[in-house]
Motif scaffolding. Sequence first.
Motif, short mmCIF file in Angstrom:
data_model
loop_
_atom_site.label_atom_id
_atom_site.label_comp_id
_atom_site.label_asym_id
_atom_site.label_seq_id
_atom_site.Cartn_x
_atom_site.Cartn_y
_atom_site.Cartn_z
N LEU A 240 30.94 -15.88 -17.24
CA LEU A 240 29.58 -15.65 -17.03
C LEU A 240 28.35 -16.75 -17.76
N ASP A 241 28.66 -17.13 -18.90
CA ASP A 241 27.79 -18.07 -19.63
C ASP A 241 28.53 -19.75 -18.55
N ALA A 242 29.82 -19.50 -18.28
CA ALA A 242 29.64 -20.74 -17.26
C ALA A 242 28.89 -20.75 -16.13
N LEU A 243 29.26 -18.97 -15.64
CA LEU A 243 27.65 -19.25 -13.90
C LEU A 243 26.83 -19.84 -14.05
N ASN A 244 25.99 -19.39 -15.06
CA ASN A 244 24.73 -19.26 -15.17
C ASN A 244 24.26 -20.27 -16.21
N SER A 245 25.77 -21.29 -15.63
CA SER A 245 24.83 -22.82 -16.73
C SER A 245 23.85 -23.58 -15.34
N ASP A 246 23.43 -25.23 -16.20
CA ASP A 246 22.96 -25.65 -14.87
C ASP A 246 23.49 -26.49 -13.59
N PHE A 247 24.88 -26.79 -14.12
CA PHE A 247 25.60 -27.16 -13.28
C PHE A 247 26.73 -26.74 -11.59
N ILE A 248 26.07 -25.49 -12.17
CA ILE A 248 26.87 -24.13 -11.45
C ILE A 248 25.72 -23.57 -10.54
N GLU A 249 24.45 -24.17 -10.94
CA GLU A 249 23.32 -24.33 -9.78
C GLU A 249 22.53 -25.18 -9.24
N PHE A 250 22.73 -26.16 -9.85
CA PHE A 250 23.36 -27.48 -9.33
C PHE A 250 24.36 -27.74 -7.80
N ALA A 251 25.21 -27.47 -8.70
CA ALA A 251 26.77 -26.77 -7.38
C ALA A 251 26.43 -26.37 -6.40
N LYS A 252 25.70 -25.14 -6.81
CA LYS A 252 25.08 -24.14 -5.39
C LYS A 252 24.22 -25.19 -4.65
N ALA A 253 22.77 -26.09 -5.19
CA ALA A 253 22.12 -26.75 -4.70
C ALA A 253 22.66 -28.02 -3.98
N LYS A 254 24.23 -28.27 -3.89
CA LYS A 254 24.89 -29.70 -3.34
C LYS A 254 25.43 -28.31 -2.09
N GLY A 255 25.05 -27.36 -1.91
CA GLY A 255 26.16 -26.82 -0.68
C GLY A 255 27.04 -26.81 -0.94
N TYR B 108 18.88 -31.80 -3.98
CA TYR B 108 17.83 -31.10 -4.57
C TYR B 108 18.13 -32.01 -6.19
N ILE B 109 16.96 -32.15 -6.78
CA ILE B 109 17.58 -33.34 -8.16
C ILE B 109 17.33 -32.37 -8.94
N PHE B 110 17.90 -31.91 -10.04
CA PHE B 110 17.51 -31.08 -11.59
C PHE B 110 16.77 -32.00 -12.48
N GLN B 111 15.57 -31.23 -13.24
CA GLN B 111 15.26 -31.72 -14.29
C GLN B 111 16.88 -32.76 -15.23
N ASP B 112 16.96 -31.77 -15.69
CA ASP B 112 18.27 -32.26 -17.05
C ASP B 112 19.33 -32.87 -16.21
N PRO B 113 19.89 -33.85 -16.27
CA PRO B 113 21.11 -34.52 -16.10
C PRO B 113 21.95 -33.98 -16.88
N THR B 114 22.04 -34.06 -17.89
CA THR B 114 23.31 -33.48 -18.97
C THR B 114 23.21 -31.98 -18.41
N ALA B 115 22.90 -31.42 -18.11
CA ALA B 115 23.12 -30.01 -17.72
C ALA B 115 23.63 -29.58 -15.97
N ALA B 116 23.01 -30.76 -15.67
CA ALA B 116 23.98 -30.47 -13.99
C ALA B 116 24.39 -31.09 -13.72
#
Lengths: 347, 335
Positions: A240-255, B108-116
Amino acid sequence: MAGLKEYLIRRLITFIPTIIGVTIIVFLIANVIPADPARAWAGGERARPEVIERIRKMYHLDDPWYIQYIFVMKGILNYFINPNHEGALIDPLTSRYVFDDIFLRFPTTLQLAIFAEIFILSIGIPLGLISALKKDTLLDTFVRIFALIGVSLPIFWIGYIFIWIFFTNLGWTTLAGVPVPKCYETGTCPITTHVPLFDAIFAGEFDTLMQIIKRFWLPGFTLGLGYAGVLARIVRNSFLDALNSDFIEFAKAKGLPKRWIWKHALKNAMVPIITVIGLQFGGLLGGAYITETVFGLPGVGRYAVQAISNLDMPAVIGTTLLFSFLYVTVNLIVDITYSIIDPRVRY
Amino acid sequence: MIKGMKTLGLKRKILEVKDLHVHFYTYAGVVKAISGVSFEIYEGETFCLVGETGCGKSVTSRAITKLIESPGKIVKGQVLFYRDGSPIDLLKLSDEELRRIRGREIAYIFQDPTAALDPLYSVGYQIAETMVAHNTATWKEAFRRAVDILKSVLIPDPEKRVKNYPHELSGGMKQRVVIGISLSNKPKLLIADEPTTAVDVTIQAQILDLLRKLRQEEKMTLLLITHNMGVVAEMCDRVAVMYAGKIVEIGTVHQIFKNPQHPYTKGLLKAVPNPLIKIEKLESIPGTVPNLIFPPSGCRFHPRCPRKLDICDKKEPPLIEVEEGHKVACWLYVK
């Protein structure tokens, strides 16, 4: 991976002080126990004084603690260095080499640990993942309650319940003896590891293998249940921690497709999961006294507890040494796994 | 609407957000993060959403492709994406259809690249998978193209960098990688959510320059979200000012900076150095951002407004046009 060899050597060298430290602590604790081991070994109250005196001399019991310690450690070292075990430490109660006694029992503990680990992984990981993916649903609640129950049930109770169900009523398990492959008697084993489970597989003796499974699955399941509950919660939370991280959101935004996203999350959740699995397995290898007792398995856990109650210090030190060695080895494997998973971990 | 079309000449709409409402269902209550946001973006322009932290600009940008996670929910509204001239409502699409649009047509481009960036995968892999996920390249081809992409976002030594992991790169380089990932499928619309907030001040100008250059080269439309008025003045064609989950003023960058109408916009411009008008002293807007569980009645800005009228706390002001393409939601201008 270039530095792996150097790293291994460096880590193996650090084993030595760790193990010496652990054994010294155990030795000192054993020494302050206000009891006379020599009398106990010689047979208690009615032991003859000259026998007690001889034992005292043999085990340096009248010498300072460090002489005793060196004597014990030298004896253990001799067992492994000398091919005929000359000068090896002898157990005062069984008159056999201490490590002969330990190695007689260790395969049983190892097999129990393997069966328990199979159940831990096959129950804990899927339950944790389902629980995380179906977060806050009825299924998640059910899994979490199950995990809590698994952790809370005392083995001495659930063990007997399981025996009543699976042995008394269903007859799905056996409870006596420890099956060994037939090739031990005939001496035709292709590879001898002294672990019946492996030797039976290597020798292709599937009937023996089935006997081993029948004997060990229930104690393994009983022992693994609590550990599986702990693992399920760790898997759920780290996933869950991993699923809530920003890079998962970015991965979703990447499609990215759902499965690819889970792959990213799972790999990131691996480090805490592996840590717990490693610690649990290290603990299992130290024997499980209650499970071994309930199911009548002659493992190291029972041996160690008996050694303590018999004031059998050489056996206590021997088992401690084995446990600490196994524990640091498992930890080393865990650390190496980290560096395979996470590029930020360097050795 | 017809008037707007006329002034903007041949410009075609690419995205139209209509009456968007997003709520977050928290234990404390329902947070009405976005309440009735509407705007349109035209092909090729840079459209900016400006506002304070927590005004709902990020939520708006994410709601466009339904990137709202539980406990958030899009309760009402339409997001029309014009694909070859005909509109499709993104909010009505299935998850799989939306997935194919995200990262391919809208990136999209997100705010914090380290976290993205995922710390466990090389940047090359993370660029390549974006292409493979949309079938625009095979793995082998994608890895080769990743080098070109790194080159296009001005990362030195791209052949080596492609094998690096995120922790081996600086913040500015990581943001370049994120931009590279977003551009890898040549999207029509790029949504940049505060792309310079998390990077060093010295890198900010470089990132903005890069975005501007790439937007021209790729003929993209850019939706830029920022709280930085300097960035707005430098980058944007048209601006929407958001306050407490609503758009209070919308217009061209010139109209907003030269002739701000809404008291909030005026206050915002007085609070930062204005590049177009010389001001003597920086001022702050008194009061704080309202609680969006119980938003103020009527105009949400009225508790902080220096020119409050009687009607302001009773009725919500409509968005009315004060000059061509310049709209404001304020009772001062309702005749």
